[in-house]
Design an enzyme around this catalytic site. Sequence first.
Site, PDB file in Angstrom:
ATOM      1  CE  LYS A  75      50.323  71.013  15.069  1.00 59.06           C
ATOM      2  NZ  LYS A  75      51.674  71.553  14.990  1.00 59.06           N
ATOM      3  NE  ARG A  95      60.538  76.306   9.354  1.00 58.10           N
ATOM      4  CZ  ARG A  95      59.395  75.677   9.176  1.00 58.10           C
ATOM      5  NH1 ARG A  95      59.368  74.608   8.418  1.00 58.10           N
ATOM      6  NH2 ARG A  95      58.284  76.101   9.708  1.00 58.10           N
ATOM      7  CB  SER A 135      57.083  67.818   8.558  1.00 59.49           C
ATOM      8  OG  SER A 135      58.193  67.774   9.405  1.00 59.49           O
TER       9      SER A 135
END
Length: 162
Positions: free
Chosen positions: A41, A90, A128
């Site tokens: 990542k 979420r 993020s």
Amino acid sequence: MKAVLYPGSFDPVTNGHLDVIKRACRLFDKVIVGVAVNAEKSPLFTTEERLEMLKSVCRNIGNVEILSFKGLLLNAVTEFNAAAVIRGLRAVSDFEYEFQMALMNRELNSECETIFMMPSPEYSFTSSRLMKEIARCGGDISAFIPPVVVEALKRKLNRQTP
Ligand code: PNS
């Protein structure tokens, strides 16, 4: 003593992550926040920086431990003796990826259970990735991430600007 593992990139930790950590800490004896050393990542913050920010924002929570892990999540579950993995959901859009990951982990190790926790709706659009994008463009993200992370992002992005 039931410990659970809350893994993630935490690049950087947001108020949404913190909300999930606090909720999990009310339910379990110990919550291990596992920072993934994830080469794929290419995170903005180093593993040490991500650990430090988490330690700072969790300093007043008694039953939390901040650690990092390399490689497979399910190996970290065994290594940390965690009873389950905690993941935040979420919105419905998170579900497909999370469902796939949870079932794959259980396929690889039949004892690896995943528990999903919903953060408060005010964090349902916090990520993020968006925090970094808005900060890069000079936007105000102080409502979505802890002050220590706001400062760390400013320092990091200033250093990156030629
Ligand atoms: O915060 P993120 O980036 O959504 O967290 C994803 C994370 C770190 C939990 C996931 O990528 C992971 O578990 N990485 C470790 C490697 C692994 O086990 N991959 C297979 C998952 S089925």
